[in-house]
Design a protein around this motif. Structure first.
Motif, mmCIF file in Angstrom:
data_model
loop_
_atom_site.group_PDB
_atom_site.id
_atom_site.type_symbol
_atom_site.label_atom_id
_atom_site.label_comp_id
_atom_site.label_asym_id
_atom_site.label_seq_id
_atom_site.Cartn_x
_atom_site.Cartn_y
_atom_site.Cartn_z
ATOM 1 N N LEU A 97 0.697 -1.255 -0.077
ATOM 2 C CA LEU A 97 -0.060 0.074 0.159
ATOM 3 C C LEU A 97 0.836 1.092 -0.129
ATOM 4 C CD1 LEU A 97 -2.612 1.520 0.529
ATOM 5 C CD2 LEU A 97 -2.503 0.829 2.596
ATOM 6 N N GLY A 98 1.897 1.290 0.986
ATOM 7 C CA GLY A 98 2.732 2.547 0.971
ATOM 8 C C GLY A 98 3.457 2.684 -0.339
ATOM 9 N N MET A 99 3.942 1.608 -0.782
ATOM 10 C CA MET A 99 5.043 2.047 -2.100
ATOM 11 C C MET A 99 3.937 2.260 -3.370
ATOM 12 S SD MET A 99 8.172 1.115 -1.564
ATOM 13 C CE MET A 99 8.947 0.204 -2.917
ATOM 14 N N ARG A 100 2.909 1.824 -3.320
ATOM 15 C CA ARG A 100 1.943 2.292 -4.542
ATOM 16 C C ARG A 100 1.468 3.719 -4.385
ATOM 17 N NH1 ARG A 100 -1.644 -1.037 -7.266
ATOM 18 N NH2 ARG A 100 -2.115 0.104 -9.280
ATOM 19 N N LEU A 101 0.986 4.067 -3.244
ATOM 20 C CA LEU A 101 0.705 5.327 -2.839
ATOM 21 C C LEU A 101 1.741 6.365 -2.995
ATOM 22 C CD1 LEU A 101 -2.168 5.095 -0.156
ATOM 23 C CD2 LEU A 101 -2.315 4.850 -2.550
ATOM 24 N N SER A 102 3.045 6.104 -2.488
ATOM 25 C CA SER A 102 4.157 6.805 -2.802
ATOM 26 C C SER A 102 4.199 7.069 -4.338
ATOM 27 C CB SER A 102 5.491 6.370 -2.274
ATOM 28 O OG SER A 102 6.641 6.858 -2.776
ATOM 29 N N ASP A 103 4.443 6.236 -5.291
ATOM 30 C CA ASP A 103 4.225 6.433 -6.698
ATOM 31 C C ASP A 103 3.156 7.332 -7.307
ATOM 32 O OD1 ASP A 103 5.349 6.153 -9.484
ATOM 33 O OD2 ASP A 103 3.514 4.756 -9.686
ATOM 34 N N ILE A 104 2.049 6.992 -6.758
ATOM 35 C CA ILE A 104 0.682 7.859 -7.215
ATOM 36 C C ILE A 104 0.936 9.372 -6.646
ATOM 37 C CG2 ILE A 104 -1.574 8.190 -6.452
ATOM 38 C CD1 ILE A 104 -2.195 5.251 -6.804
ATOM 39 N N ALA A 105 1.774 9.525 -5.409
ATOM 40 C CA ALA A 105 1.849 10.827 -5.104
ATOM 41 C C ALA A 105 2.705 11.836 -5.826
ATOM 42 C CB ALA A 105 2.337 10.827 -3.557
ATOM 43 N N HIS A 106 3.593 10.870 -6.820
ATOM 44 C CA HIS A 106 4.538 11.801 -7.626
ATOM 45 C C HIS A 106 4.062 12.136 -8.948
ATOM 46 C CE1 HIS A 106 7.480 10.609 -4.330
ATOM 47 N NE2 HIS A 106 8.135 11.591 -4.756
ATOM 48 N N GLN A 107 2.773 11.850 -9.204
ATOM 49 C CA GLN A 107 2.094 12.481 -10.409
ATOM 50 C C GLN A 107 0.461 12.902 -9.953
ATOM 51 O OE1 GLN A 107 -0.845 10.047 -11.804
ATOM 52 N NE2 GLN A 107 -0.764 10.063 -9.582
ATOM 53 N N ASP A 108 -0.202 13.644 -11.176
ATOM 54 C CA ASP A 108 -1.101 14.308 -10.687
ATOM 55 C C ASP A 108 -2.422 13.856 -11.708
ATOM 56 O OD1 ASP A 108 -0.690 15.496 -12.990
ATOM 57 O OD2 ASP A 108 -0.225 17.513 -12.326
ATOM 58 N N MET A 109 -2.419 12.633 -12.375
ATOM 59 C CA MET A 109 -3.646 12.377 -13.045
ATOM 60 C C MET A 109 -4.408 11.709 -12.222
ATOM 61 S SD MET A 109 -3.830 10.029 -16.537
ATOM 62 C CE MET A 109 -3.363 8.503 -15.737
ATOM 63 N N VAL A 110 -3.729 10.537 -11.578
ATOM 64 C CA VAL A 110 -4.442 9.556 -10.513
ATOM 65 C C VAL A 110 -4.223 10.131 -9.169
ATOM 66 C CG1 VAL A 110 -4.530 7.192 -9.560
ATOM 67 C CG2 VAL A 110 -4.012 7.463 -12.174
ATOM 68 N N VAL A 111 -5.264 10.355 -8.403
ATOM 69 C CA VAL A 111 -5.612 10.680 -7.137
ATOM 70 C C VAL A 111 -6.133 9.833 -5.955
ATOM 71 C CG1 VAL A 111 -5.448 13.307 -7.994
ATOM 72 C CG2 VAL A 111 -7.576 12.100 -7.635
ATOM 73 N N LEU A 112 -5.418 9.839 -4.842
ATOM 74 C CA LEU A 112 -6.031 8.972 -3.846
ATOM 75 C C LEU A 112 -7.433 9.797 -3.665
ATOM 76 C CD1 LEU A 112 -5.985 6.781 -1.520
ATOM 77 C CD2 LEU A 112 -4.892 8.422 -0.264
ATOM 78 N N ALA A 113 -8.556 8.514 -3.457
ATOM 79 C CA ALA A 113 -9.861 9.289 -3.107
ATOM 80 C C ALA A 113 -10.579 8.270 -1.632
ATOM 81 C CB ALA A 113 -10.802 8.932 -4.200
ATOM 82 N N THR A 114 -10.721 9.369 -1.133
ATOM 83 C CA THR A 114 -11.203 8.659 0.449
ATOM 84 C C THR A 114 -12.972 9.063 0.665
ATOM 85 O OG1 THR A 114 -10.310 10.398 1.659
ATOM 86 C CG2 THR A 114 -9.091 8.403 1.360
ATOM 87 N N THR A 115 -13.422 10.115 -0.141
ATOM 88 C CA THR A 115 -14.742 10.506 -0.015
ATOM 89 C C THR A 115 -15.350 10.458 -1.429
ATOM 90 O OG1 THR A 115 -14.388 12.964 -0.408
ATOM 91 C CG2 THR A 115 -14.018 12.041 1.871
#
Length: 400
Positions: free
Chosen positions: A124-142
């Motif tokens: 989980l942490g590694m995947r979200l670290s990568d996602i945090a370095h770009q701006d097309m895919v964004v973590l959604a919690t709501t």
């Protein structure tokens, strides 16, 4: 389909290959095989484009990673702990939101059997670290995050896990997962665990006492519950115990093909009666039928229409469960680790090299919508099954 705001980013490009991580040659994201698009008229294609523009398009279940080209390297690839997200493929997928299930039980950094707490957190942490370095895919919690992503030309990434074995007997681990962004969690993945029985177990004893506590905690936290891989008794118990609707994020109708991987009418009906939704599955050799034993978009949509007839259009969506790479080959590689063979049943059927029309996340929803348009579904009904039904459940289940 309308492209997202993609700038060409590739996973972990902020690091140096060969220095910061071991590189592997990855599968081609687009046009890896000659999978065919659903044929529509130019007028119908214009309608398809409008549907994508005007409605939320949500996949209830996928794995948007890129597999290594040489699957003999897969276990070593997984032990490195890094997954390459298929950003290029996602940019043309039409998706506004994807429930991505990471690598689940194949996150084998510290073990050979998967589903360990440390492995899941690492993954989980590694995947979200990568996602945090770009701006097309964004973590959604709501649900607001999902709406905002579409408005901004982005894709909302909902962290999901197919089974809860890694929480062991620690109820508070659900809170930790929620705090780390997990918003959808399965009860069991094929093999039974502390919560209940999986679909491969010869005797499904149903939801355990601890499992009942876990369901109630997930309700309180705002974690959507998935029963796709749970046994029939455990599935029914979960639906009954949960105060909120539950998801069958990726499955089909067992009435059309006698496989434990698919759900009997009783479970599908119970899920719908509680307000839940079933997402139709497209992973190779799952949603096949007696009429269409060769897996393709036609057999897949036969399961869709069966479920719509059974429980109504308000309770059906799509969870294709596809990825970038050789999915059939990956199933062979992981057959024992993921209990794939045990869930297929004993009926004979023609094997395919890929599921025509649903080969990867870049083509799944464009072809699903084309098929629905071609077969006369209204814009209102299409809007429900490609995202509206899922959003309705999320507004009931998630904290916000």
């Amino acid at each position: 389909m309308q492209k997202k705001r993609y700038n060409g980013y590739k996973s972990f490009e902020y690091l140096e290959p060969g220095v910061d991580y071991r590189p592997f040659k990855l599968a081609q994201e687009l046009n890896r095989v000659p999978s065919r698009a659903v044929e529509v008229t130019p007028e119908q294609e214009e309608r398809v484009k409008r549907i994508f523009q005007e409605n939320l398009i949500i996949s209830l279940h996928d794995h948007c990673f890129v597999a290594p080209e040489n699957l003999a390297e897969f276990f070593e690839f997984r032990r490195q702990g890094r997954d390459w997200t298929g950003y290029e493929g996602l940019s043309v997928s039409g998706l506004d939101c994807v429930f991505d299930n990471l690598m689940n039980g194949t996150a084998m950094i510290t073990s050979r059997s998967g589903w360990k707490w440390d492995d899941i957190i690492y993954d989980l942490g590694m995947r979200l670290s990568d996602i945090a370095h770009q701006d097309m895919v964004v973590l959604a919690t709501t649900t607001e995050d999902i709406v905002r992503a579409k408005q901004n030309g982005q894709i909302a990434f909902v962290v999901s896990l197919e089974g809860a074995a890694m929480i062991e007997n620690e109820l508070d681990r659900l809170d930790i997962l929620y705090g780390l962004g997990v918003r959808c969690l399965g009860i069991a993945y094929s093999e039974g665990n502390q919560l209940g029985g999986g679909l491969r177990e010869p005797n499904d004893g149903g939801l355990t006492v601890f499992g009942r506590k876990a369901v109630k905690r997930m309700n309180k936290l705002g974690i959507a519950i998935d029963i796709s891989h749970s046994g029939d008794r455990t599935s029914l118990d979960t639906i009954e115990v949960s105060e909120k609707p539950v998801f069958i994020t990726h499955a089909g109708a067992r009435a059309l093909w006698n496989s434990n991987r698919l759900k009997p009418d009783e479970v599908i009906k119970a899920c719908a009666e509680k307000g839940g939704v079933i997402g139709i599955e497209a992973a190779p050799h799952t949603t096949i039928t007696q009429k269409n034993p060769r897996h393709s978009i036609d057999s897949f949509m036969e399961h869709f229409e069966y479920c719509v007839d059974l429980v109504g259009i308000d309770h059906v969506a799509f969870g294709p469960d596809v990825l970038f790479g050789d999915h059939v080959g990956l199933h062979h590689t992981l057959s024992e680790a993921l209990s794939i063979a045990a869930s297929r049943g004993t009926l004979e059927y023609p094997r395919v090299e890929w599921v025509d029309g649903l080969e990867n996340p870049s083509e799944a929803f464009p072809n699903i919508v084309r098929w629905l348009v071609k077969h006369g579904y209204s814009d209102e009904d299409i809007a429900k099954v490609v995202g509206g039904n899922i959003m309705r459940v999320l507004k009931e289940v998630w904290y916000r």
